[in-house]
Enzyme design. Structure first.
Site, mmCIF file in Angstrom:
data_model
loop_
_atom_site.group_PDB
_atom_site.id
_atom_site.type_symbol
_atom_site.label_atom_id
_atom_site.label_comp_id
_atom_site.label_asym_id
_atom_site.label_seq_id
_atom_site.Cartn_x
_atom_site.Cartn_y
_atom_site.Cartn_z
ATOM 1 N N GLU A 59 89.741 -20.377 10.318
ATOM 2 C CA GLU A 59 88.965 -21.604 10.185
ATOM 3 C C GLU A 59 89.548 -22.608 9.208
ATOM 4 O O GLU A 59 89.336 -23.809 9.349
ATOM 5 C CB GLU A 59 87.520 -21.239 9.809
ATOM 6 C CG GLU A 59 86.864 -20.545 10.996
ATOM 7 C CD GLU A 59 85.572 -19.841 10.665
ATOM 8 O OE1 GLU A 59 84.531 -20.442 10.874
ATOM 9 O OE2 GLU A 59 85.611 -18.672 10.232
ATOM 10 N N GLY A 90 86.216 -19.164 21.566
ATOM 11 C CA GLY A 90 84.803 -19.155 21.186
ATOM 12 C C GLY A 90 84.550 -20.227 20.148
ATOM 13 O O GLY A 90 83.692 -21.066 20.308
ATOM 14 N N PRO A 93 103.120 -13.336 10.786
ATOM 15 C CA PRO A 93 103.491 -14.755 10.645
ATOM 16 C C PRO A 93 103.315 -15.559 11.928
ATOM 17 O O PRO A 93 102.848 -16.697 11.880
ATOM 18 C CB PRO A 93 104.973 -14.692 10.235
ATOM 19 C CG PRO A 93 105.190 -13.315 9.714
ATOM 20 C CD PRO A 93 104.209 -12.423 10.418
ATOM 21 N N GLY A 126 91.330 -14.747 21.032
ATOM 22 C CA GLY A 126 92.524 -15.584 21.018
ATOM 23 C C GLY A 126 93.163 -15.627 19.647
ATOM 24 O O GLY A 126 94.238 -16.190 19.456
#
Lengths: 162, 676
Positions: B640, B223, B567, B450
């Site tokens: 992000e 997305g 991790p 994802g």
């Protein structure tokens, strides 16, 4: 138009619209959603399947053009419950995130491992090159991954390569 | 622990929006505007209606009923006005995809076109100051005297950067299947980053009570923000299904995605920085110029990172917006931070050069104890440690700062650094945990696009319950599950995880059978602190002096993002963000067609995203950061921050390699070569 083809070993006889792509035949008529539609123009590789053993973009093949062919999709890679070594390696190396390019990456890698000969990054064109990470990257660059899992995809393929 | 949905994804069994088996499904195909501005005189659809298999044609000639307060980008066919080229102005529904597409091509729309204005330029007379920038920051801030700070500086820079229109391009095109039941309830299988908010928006658009709408999105093929808000395809599927009296599927083409699923606004950014002889900043000014559509105000928060990053006595940030005849921009991975930090971190590199100072040291001496704008203390801030650890791992101390002097044959070699930052927020969510067949089930209307949300929530729940992860099953991607916010703003795990932990604690505290949680009060009571993740990125580039091609043999990111929940997933998120950042630096660019309006390069053969061969070595590591002021997990969002700073690190490395500063992304061969 009536065509027959084998998909993952199963014979199908279907009446198809001559405008229908192999990809739409698989996804919309045969219920095989593994091959993905990412661009419908042969630019992303998400729809990669094996047609008579060779990797191909299912969006660029008209269904009528594969009359009589044997097609393998990602659904046909595992043997029962046993995953193909590439599938297992993809899970182990986290070689995907959203998973939408994954079926195409897997089919592409299966065929790529069987493709002899040099590539654009091979130094000595006379030799069958060793499958270095650089060779893998070059040979897998027709399959885009927007999540950016390339680093892990290359590791997974290197591990699963015979 | 591997991804819990790994097996269905590698065997092709995971169902994305367009792939749910629905009986008697029909297909919709949109017709898009060929003018950028004007009025629809007439939609000629008689020929299309006569074509084989056609069930319905939708357009403004017979506007389907929608709520009057529908979002202007979603109010399909309600108006004859065209706001941008590519806007959906009609659609055909047919029994097969082939018939729908062919009939859509036969619909002819007659326009009364107006002159359009689609180009963002710094001298546009239409710029104005928006009241707020996303999500709710002040548009402008001023602290101290910037002009005095610049006048008294030992070194200063005054530079302007530009970034192009960028498209998210998730691999799964936006798709939806809409099914109405006889009682007028609507089920939408949608490619969305948030089933709950998508449900709410669709309900609002159709004027339905939200109980009558259900959104299902168990797997989403990426997305990056493009599926963070409801897009027109979902509304079109529902309208088409109502018109045809059958379930309807729509999957946008890649080209259509460029037009109607959002994009990152282009930016023009002016940076003025001043520093004393020791490198300490005396002034920072960051002004961002951006665009939105005439339909909706979308004001990206591009200059906000300067309010967080570096200590300075004088700081001014400002945003100016112009409304053009273009589609509305939307969220793309790290909106604000990503383009803003490209400019700020490039300018910091230029300032380091002007001072003759190492760019790592320049950032270290300007580290802030509290947010430079507003003065809020940080819950944790480990930027300096990220820079130091990155410098150590990268071998930075051997770097010769002289630009343009390392040559290997045709290749010029250089290295660059930039900082990363992203806010660590959370929002209220609900969750339900219960026992089923001896195992634990956790339900929350989260989305796994994802990111690995399913897997992360399994780990979080298992930790909270004190049981092995294989005894926990997470159910998400369905608006009938407990309400949850969008997978966006890097706050999914923090928001959903908080609710999951509280539900699991409730289960343990009570009868051991079930527990419910709603974190509205908890989140509302969070202390007022500056919560941000930080990072440092290092790039090595090789620039061909013959072709101008830039290669990136090495990228390293070091991040401080609280406790890392998983991790393996975290590493994938970081390197994925950095890979997208490499694309932003070197190749990604959508062109605006000034003659006809709309976009050019609307496919993946022209809009280049990184391919496997572009990404030889990307490494991400992180510090062990403890922060008790975040959430029960102690985690900061990581989806992000990986893309923040990458383009600046690469651009700075290109300058180090070549001695030339290109201030206009992407760094294509033609821009590089023209400097030689």
């Amino acid at each position: 138009m009536d065509i027959t083809l084998k998909v993952n070993g199963t014979p199908h006889a279907v009446d198809v619209d001559p405008r229908m792509s192999l990809l739409d035949l698989l996804r919309e008529r045969l219920g095989l959603i593994g091959a993905k539609k990412g661009c419908d123009h042969g630019q992303c590789g998400a729809c990669t399947v094996l047609i008579d053993g060779r990797r191909a973009n299912a969006c660029l093949a008209l269904a009528v053009a594969v009359d009589g062919s044997e097609v393998t999709t990602v659904e046909g890679l595992a043997k029962g419950d046993d995953l193909h070594p590439l599938q297992a390696a993809f899970i182990e190396h986290d070689a995907f995130q959203c998973g939408y390019c994954t079926p195409g990456q897997l089919c592409s890698a299966v065929a790529m491992l069987g493709e002899p000969g040099p590539s654009a990054v091979t130094d000595d064109l006379a030799l069958d090159p060793e499958l270095t990470p650089e060779e893998i990257r070059e040979r897998m660059s027709g399959n885009l991954c927007r999540c950016g899992a390339y680093v892990n995809i290359v590791k997974a393929i290197a591990e699963a390569a015979p | 622990m591997n991804r819990v949905e790994g097996r269905v994804k590698v065997t092709g069994l995971a169902t994305y929006a367009a792939e749910y088996p629905v009986e008697a499904v029909a297909y919709a195909y949109p017709v898009q505007s060929l003018v950028a501005k004007g009025r629809i005189v007439r939609v000629h659809d008689a020929e299309a209606r006569e074509m084989p298999g056609v069930l319905a044609v939708l357009s403004c000639e017979d506007p389907p009923r929608l709520a009057e307060d529908a979002d202007a980008e979603l109010a399909l066919f309600q108006s004859r006005d065209v706001a941008y080229r590519g806007q959906i102005v009609a659609a055909v529904v047919a029994g097969t995809y082939e018939n729908a597409r062919a009939a859509a091509a036969a619909v002819r729309v007659e326009y009364d076109p107006d002159d359009h204005d689609v180009a963002l330029r710094s001298d546009h007379p239409g710029f104005y100051r928006p009241d707020v920038v996303n999500p709710d920051y002040p548009s402008d801030t001023v602290k101290g005297d910037v002009e005095a700070g610049l006048a008294g500086a030992a070194a200063s820079v005054d530079v302007t950067y530009s970034t192009p229109v960028l498209h998210n391009n998730p691999m799964e095109p936006h798709a939806a299947v809409a099914v109405w039941d006889p009682e007028g309830r609507l089920l939408v299988y949608d490619s969305t980053q948030g089933a709950s908010p998508d449900r709410d928006t669709i309900a609002q658009t159709f004027g339905l009570p939200r109980e009558d709408v259900r959104v299902v999105s168990r797997h989403v093929g990426g997305g990056f923000g493009a599926k963070g808000s409801t897009r027109p395809h979902a509304v079109l599927a529902a309208l088409a299904a109502r018109a045809a009296g059958r379930p309807v599927k729509i999957a946008l083409t890649r080209q259509q995605m460029f037009d109607v699923t959002g994009y990152r606004t282009p930016t023009i950014q002016r940076l003025r920085l001043g520093a004393d002889a020791g490198g300490r900043l005396t002034a920072v000014e960051h002004v961002a110029y951006e665009q939105s559509s005439t339909l909706v105000e979308f004001a990206e928060q591009t200059a906000t990172p300067a309010r967080v990053m570096y200590a300075t006595p004088a700081l001014r940030t400002a945003h100016r917006l112009v409304r053009l005849d273009v589609a509305t921009p939307s969220w793309m991975r790290a909106p604000g931070e990503c383009p803003g930090m490209y400019a700020l971190e490039s300018a910091m590199d230029e300032l380091a050069c002007a001072l003759g100072m190492d760019p790592v040291e320049l950032r270290v001496v300007n580290d802030a104890d509290a947010e430079p704008e507003g003065g809020l203390p940080f819950s944790s801030r480990n930027l300096v440690m990220c820079l130091r650890e990155g410098a150590r791992r990268f071998g930075w101390r051997h770097r010769d700062p002289e630009p343009g002097v390392r040559r290997e044959g045709e290749w010029l070699v250089g290295t660059g650094v930039a900082a990363s930052t992203y806010p660590a927020r959370r929002r209220p969510a609900r969750a339900f945990a219960f026992v089923r067949d001896g195992d634990y089930v956790v339900q929350v209307a989260a989305a796994d696009i994802g990111t690995g949300a399913r897997t992360a929530l399994v780990r979080i729940a298992a930790d909270a319950l004190g049981v092995p992860p294989d005894q926990v099953h997470v159910e998400l991607g369905d608006s009938d599950l407990p309400e949850a916010p969008v997978a966006g703003g890097s706050m999914g795990t923090a928001s959903w995880g908080s609710a999951v932990v509280r539900a699991c604690e409730e289960l343990k505290r009570g009868d051991g059978k079930e527990g419910r949680a709603d974190t509205t009060d908890e989140v509302g009571n969070d202390a007022r602190l500056a919560r941000h993740a930080f990072g440092a990125q290092f790039a090595e580039v090789r620039v061909s002096s013959v072709t101008g091609e830039v290669r990136v043999p090495r990228l390293l990111g070091v991040f401080a993002a609280g406790r890392i929940v998983d991790p393996q997933l975290a590493r994938s998120q970081f390197i994925g963000g950095m890979t997208m950042g490499l694309g932003m630096a070197l190749m990604e660019e959508t062109l605006t067609d000034e003659e006809f309006g709309g976009f050019l390069r609307r496919d993946l053969a022209q809009y280049h995203v990184p391919a496997c061969a572009d990404v030889p070595h990307v490494e991400a590591v992180w510090l062990d950061e403890q922060d008790g002021e975040l959430n029960p997990m102690g985690s900061k969002g990581i989806g992000e921050i990986g893309i923040v700073g990458t383009a600046a690190a690469i651009g700075n490395a290109v300058h180090h390699a070549t001695g030339h500063r290109v201030r206009d992304l992407p760094l294509t061969p033609v821009k590089i070569l023209s400097r030689f």
